[in-house]
Design an enzyme around this catalytic site. Sequence first.
Site, short mmCIF file in Angstrom:
data_model
loop_
_atom_site.label_atom_id
_atom_site.label_comp_id
_atom_site.label_asym_id
_atom_site.label_seq_id
_atom_site.Cartn_x
_atom_site.Cartn_y
_atom_site.Cartn_z
N THR A 112 0.83 -1.22 0.00
CA THR A 112 0.00 0.00 0.00
C THR A 112 0.86 1.27 0.00
OG1 THR A 112 -0.03 0.15 2.40
CG2 THR A 112 -1.76 -1.18 1.37
N ASP A 140 16.77 1.89 -2.44
CA ASP A 140 16.27 1.87 -1.06
C ASP A 140 17.39 2.37 -0.13
OD1 ASP A 140 14.02 -0.05 0.72
OD2 ASP A 140 15.81 0.81 1.67
C1 PRP Z 1 11.92 4.76 3.39
C2 PRP Z 1 12.55 6.11 3.68
C3 PRP Z 1 11.40 6.91 4.21
C4 PRP Z 1 10.24 6.38 3.41
C5 PRP Z 1 9.94 7.34 2.32
O1 PRP Z 1 11.81 4.02 4.55
O2 PRP Z 1 13.63 6.06 4.56
O3 PRP Z 1 11.16 6.75 5.60
O4 PRP Z 1 10.66 5.12 2.85
O5 PRP Z 1 8.82 6.95 1.63
P1 PRP Z 1 7.44 7.76 1.67
O6 PRP Z 1 7.79 9.21 1.50
O7 PRP Z 1 6.70 7.20 0.50
O8 PRP Z 1 6.78 7.47 2.97
P2 PRP Z 1 11.29 2.50 4.55
O9 PRP Z 1 9.83 2.46 4.83
O10 PRP Z 1 11.77 1.80 3.31
O11 PRP Z 1 11.97 1.89 5.84
P3 PRP Z 1 13.52 1.71 6.23
O12 PRP Z 1 14.04 3.07 6.58
O13 PRP Z 1 13.43 0.81 7.41
O14 PRP Z 1 14.25 1.09 5.06
N1 URA Z 2 12.29 4.81 0.18
C1 URA Z 2 13.54 4.67 -0.30
O1 URA Z 2 14.46 4.25 0.41
N2 URA Z 2 13.76 5.02 -1.58
C2 URA Z 2 12.80 5.48 -2.38
O2 URA Z 2 13.07 5.79 -3.55
C3 URA Z 2 11.50 5.62 -1.85
C4 URA Z 2 11.27 5.27 -0.56
#
Ligand code: PRP
Ligand code: URA
Length: 208
Positions: free
Chosen positions: A107, A199
């Site tokens: 989602t 990521d």
């Molecule tokens: C990533 C990133 C942000 C988020 C951004 O975290 O570090 O927190 O996604 O996406 P959004 O603007 O669409 O919310 P992620 O949920 O991948 O978790 P992580 O930091 O544990 O890898």
């Molecule tokens: N979170 C990440 O780490 N990279 C992206 O491009 C989007 C969300």
Amino acid sequence: MKNLTVIDNPLIKRDITYLRDEETKEYQFRLALKRIAYILASEVSKNFNVTEVEVKTPLEITVGHKITKDIILVPILRAGLSLVEAFIEMIPYAKVGHIGLQRDEKTFQPVEYYYKAPKNLGESTVIILDPMLATGGSASVAAEFLKGRGAREIIMANLIAAPEGVSRMEQDHPDVKIYTAQLDRALNENAYIVPGLGDAGDRTFGTL
Ligand code: PRP
Ligand code: URA
């Protein structure tokens, strides 16, 4: 995008290139990210108010300055942790709160799993740290959460932002200033920033 400051700096441009490069190893990725974080911290700190204080040099008494409000850094776990060290080195007396948010892979909605922050959010300048502002869902929930616990002055610091995330933040939190090292083109069908860097958490912590 009136709340957005994109930092224009040749050192950032070079380091964003390292971060984007899929061949960049974790240790190089962390170093490049940290160098950018120092510049981000410096830019964000232009918002801090200062109060005059008296300081006695070996020669005479003169006017010095102290930062008026407490500074609270709030990294969004996990990838936000990658920005903390450089910010703390630049603002050594900063306190640190943590918000755990994980994007649901289907989602793309953020799910909260952890929260711990200092109590004096309302009297402090709160800086949310997250390398990626993609849909803006995580940033918006984090800001909502912090406001719900009293935060009144919030600034957001990112490495890479997507226009969609900036718009979402401007809509949900028009009072939050956003600082980013890079504004990218868009989101892809998986809500990843393109061209982006992939990521950020996986690349920082080697969990690819
Ligand atoms: C990533 C990133 C942000 C988020 C951004 O975290 O570090 O927190 O996604 O996406 P959004 O603007 O669409 O919310 P992620 O949920 O991948 O978790 P992580 O930091 O544990 O890898
Ligand atoms: N979170 C990440 O780490 N990279 C992206 O491009 C989007 C969300």
